[in-house]
Design a protein around this motif. Structure first.
Motif, PDB file in Angstrom:
ATOM      1  N   ASP A   1       0.860  -1.175   0.000  1.00  0.00           N
ATOM      2  CA  ASP A   1       0.000   0.000   0.000  1.00  0.00           C
ATOM      3  C   ASP A   1       0.899   1.228   0.000  1.00  0.00           C
ATOM      4  O   ASP A   1       1.676   1.426   0.938  1.00  0.00           O
ATOM      5  CB  ASP A   1      -0.886  -0.021   1.246  1.00  0.00           C
ATOM      6  N   PRO A   2       0.821   2.056  -1.037  1.00  0.00           N
ATOM      7  CA  PRO A   2       1.668   3.260  -1.068  1.00  0.00           C
ATOM      8  C   PRO A   2       1.523   4.137   0.176  1.00  0.00           C
ATOM      9  O   PRO A   2       2.464   4.849   0.533  1.00  0.00           O
ATOM     10  CB  PRO A   2       1.197   3.998  -2.322  1.00  0.00           C
ATOM     11  N   LEU A   3       0.378   4.060   0.858  1.00  0.00           N
ATOM     12  CA  LEU A   3       0.205   4.853   2.079  1.00  0.00           C
ATOM     13  C   LEU A   3       1.089   4.368   3.221  1.00  0.00           C
ATOM     14  O   LEU A   3       1.289   5.091   4.193  1.00  0.00           O
ATOM     15  CB  LEU A   3      -1.260   4.837   2.515  1.00  0.00           C
ATOM     16  N   ASP A   4       1.634   3.153   3.107  1.00  0.00           N
ATOM     17  CA  ASP A   4       2.526   2.623   4.141  1.00  0.00           C
ATOM     18  C   ASP A   4       3.965   3.118   3.979  1.00  0.00           C
ATOM     19  O   ASP A   4       4.834   2.764   4.765  1.00  0.00           O
ATOM     20  CB  ASP A   4       2.531   1.093   4.111  1.00  0.00           C
ATOM     21  N   PHE A   5       4.202   3.905   2.957  1.00  0.00           N
ATOM     22  CA  PHE A   5       5.544   4.422   2.678  1.00  0.00           C
ATOM     23  C   PHE A   5       5.505   5.953   2.696  1.00  0.00           C
ATOM     24  O   PHE A   5       4.606   6.558   2.120  1.00  0.00           O
ATOM     25  CB  PHE A   5       6.031   3.954   1.298  1.00  0.00           C
ATOM     26  N   ALA A   6       6.481   6.547   3.327  1.00  0.00           N
ATOM     27  CA  ALA A   6       6.593   8.010   3.337  1.00  0.00           C
ATOM     28  C   ALA A   6       7.465   8.420   2.149  1.00  0.00           C
ATOM     29  O   ALA A   6       8.619   8.836   2.308  1.00  0.00           O
ATOM     30  CB  ALA A   6       7.194   8.485   4.657  1.00  0.00           C
ATOM     31  N   LEU A   7       6.903   8.255   0.958  1.00  0.00           N
ATOM     32  CA  LEU A   7       7.676   8.544  -0.250  1.00  0.00           C
ATOM     33  C   LEU A   7       7.882  10.050  -0.402  1.00  0.00           C
ATOM     34  O   LEU A   7       6.959  10.835  -0.178  1.00  0.00           O
ATOM     35  CB  LEU A   7       6.958   7.983  -1.478  1.00  0.00           C
ATOM     36  N   PRO A   8       9.079  10.456  -0.788  1.00  0.00           N
ATOM     37  CA  PRO A   8       9.355  11.884  -0.929  1.00  0.00           C
ATOM     38  C   PRO A   8       8.656  12.462  -2.159  1.00  0.00           C
ATOM     39  O   PRO A   8       8.560  11.798  -3.196  1.00  0.00           O
ATOM     40  CB  PRO A   8      10.877  11.934  -1.092  1.00  0.00           C
ATOM     41  N   PRO A   9       8.163  13.678  -2.059  1.00  0.00           N
ATOM     42  CA  PRO A   9       7.471  14.272  -3.208  1.00  0.00           C
ATOM     43  C   PRO A   9       8.398  14.628  -4.368  1.00  0.00           C
ATOM     44  O   PRO A   9       7.949  14.766  -5.497  1.00  0.00           O
ATOM     45  CB  PRO A   9       6.821  15.529  -2.616  1.00  0.00           C
ATOM     46  N   ASP A  10       9.700  14.719  -4.092  1.00  0.00           N
ATOM     47  CA  ASP A  10      10.637  15.170  -5.136  1.00  0.00           C
ATOM     48  C   ASP A  10      11.345  14.021  -5.857  1.00  0.00           C
ATOM     49  O   ASP A  10      12.284  14.239  -6.608  1.00  0.00           O
ATOM     50  CB  ASP A  10      11.685  16.103  -4.527  1.00  0.00           C
ATOM     51  N   ARG A  11      10.884  12.785  -5.633  1.00  0.00           N
ATOM     52  CA  ARG A  11      11.468  11.604  -6.280  1.00  0.00           C
ATOM     53  C   ARG A  11      12.961  11.453  -5.974  1.00  0.00           C
ATOM     54  O   ARG A  11      13.738  11.016  -6.813  1.00  0.00           O
ATOM     55  CB  ARG A  11      11.220  11.610  -7.789  1.00  0.00           C
TER      56      ARG A  11
ATOM     57  N   ARG B   1      13.179   0.967   0.483  1.00  0.00           N
ATOM     58  CA  ARG B   1      12.323  -0.035   1.123  1.00  0.00           C
ATOM     59  C   ARG B   1      11.259  -0.539   0.151  1.00  0.00           C
ATOM     60  O   ARG B   1      11.050  -1.750   0.023  1.00  0.00           O
ATOM     61  CB  ARG B   1      11.672   0.564   2.371  1.00  0.00           C
ATOM     62  N   LEU B   2      10.620   0.378  -0.583  1.00  0.00           N
ATOM     63  CA  LEU B   2       9.614  -0.020  -1.560  1.00  0.00           C
ATOM     64  C   LEU B   2      10.248  -0.802  -2.706  1.00  0.00           C
ATOM     65  O   LEU B   2       9.720  -1.827  -3.145  1.00  0.00           O
ATOM     66  CB  LEU B   2       8.863   1.200  -2.088  1.00  0.00           C
ATOM     67  N   SER B   3      11.394  -0.353  -3.170  1.00  0.00           N
ATOM     68  CA  SER B   3      12.102  -1.044  -4.239  1.00  0.00           C
ATOM     69  C   SER B   3      12.426  -2.480  -3.834  1.00  0.00           C
ATOM     70  O   SER B   3      12.267  -3.415  -4.622  1.00  0.00           O
ATOM     71  CB  SER B   3      13.377  -0.299  -4.605  1.00  0.00           C
ATOM     72  N   GLY B   4      12.875  -2.664  -2.603  1.00  0.00           N
ATOM     73  CA  GLY B   4      13.197  -3.999  -2.114  1.00  0.00           C
ATOM     74  C   GLY B   4      11.985  -4.912  -2.090  1.00  0.00           C
ATOM     75  O   GLY B   4      12.064  -6.076  -2.483  1.00  0.00           O
ATOM     76  N   ARG B   5      10.858  -4.381  -1.665  1.00  0.00           N
ATOM     77  CA  ARG B   5       9.641  -5.203  -1.608  1.00  0.00           C
ATOM     78  C   ARG B   5       9.150  -5.545  -3.002  1.00  0.00           C
ATOM     79  O   ARG B   5       8.724  -6.668  -3.255  1.00  0.00           O
ATOM     80  CB  ARG B   5       8.572  -4.496  -0.788  1.00  0.00           C
ATOM     81  N   LEU B   6       9.215  -4.602  -3.928  1.00  0.00           N
ATOM     82  CA  LEU B   6       8.820  -4.886  -5.309  1.00  0.00           C
ATOM     83  C   LEU B   6       9.798  -5.884  -5.945  1.00  0.00           C
ATOM     84  O   LEU B   6       9.393  -6.789  -6.663  1.00  0.00           O
ATOM     85  CB  LEU B   6       8.774  -3.607  -6.136  1.00  0.00           C
TER      86      LEU B   6
END
Length: 191
Positions: free
Chosen positions: A43-53, A62-67
């Motif tokens: 769930d993208p809401l479980d990650f505090a992804l930065p707005p500036d990429r 962390r998201l990259s590792g899970r994917l």
């Protein structure tokens, strides 16, 4: 005995009050019938992804590792204005390699089209990422009146039949692509 398949179920919506929660609940309850898959919810809401990429950000790692650990994906997507959500596009576009040479299937929902217009556009995006999309998908028109908050679906027989077919084909493609990636890593073929 066949090895388990690591299947990532990805939320395609981040809106407050999203129907996606109900659809994912239904899906994960039904996926129990397919023990060959080890399910992970992303769930993208479980990650505090930065707005500036900022690709050096730890949440992106962390998201990259899970994917990257997934062997296959199911995208649960709404249809917004005849397309998929900006949040889903942002999540997809952050990465290239985790999608390569892996199968992607879809569960969609929306108005009268059941989210199928969003799925058609996602097929184009995933083709560019060198992923294989499964032809069969599960779609729900008017999901707000078909799912309760616990993810129970009224009259699920058609959806279950379609899900069974999609999962059989997803398993076939996943096992074929795992073997192919094992023989020849995908990144090496176009190097």
């Amino acid at each position: 005995m066949k090895t388990s398949i690591r299947l990532a179920v990805i939320y395609g919506s981040t809106r407050k009050g999203r129907i996606c929660d109900r659809v994912v609940k239904w899906l994960t309850q039904e996926l129990v019938r397919f023990p060959q898959f080890d399910i992970e919810i992303i769930d993208p809401l479980d990650f505090a992804l930065p707005p500036d990429r900022d690709m050096a950000h730890p949440e992106i790692d962390r998201l990259s590792g899970r994917l990257g650990m997934a062997d296959a994906f199911i995208i649960v997507t709404p249809e917004y204005n005849h397309s998929f959500s900006a949040a889903l596009k942002s999540t997809i576009d952050l990465f290239f390699e985790p999608w390569q040479g892996k199968p992607v299937s879809f569960v969609s929902y929306g108005g009268i089209s059941g989210g199928l217009r969003a799925v058609e556009q996602l097929r184009l995006v995933f083709a560019e990422l060198h992923a294989v999309t499964i032809r069969d998908s599960v779609s729900f028109s008017a999901p707000w009146s078909r799912f309760d908050v616990a993810g129970r679906l009224d009259d699920p027989s058609d959806a279950l039949h379609t899900l069974d077919r999609m999962m059989a084909r997803l398993e076939w493609w996943t096992r074929a692509l795992i073997a192919a990636r094992g023989d020849h890593p995908y990144a090496d073929i176009a190097a």
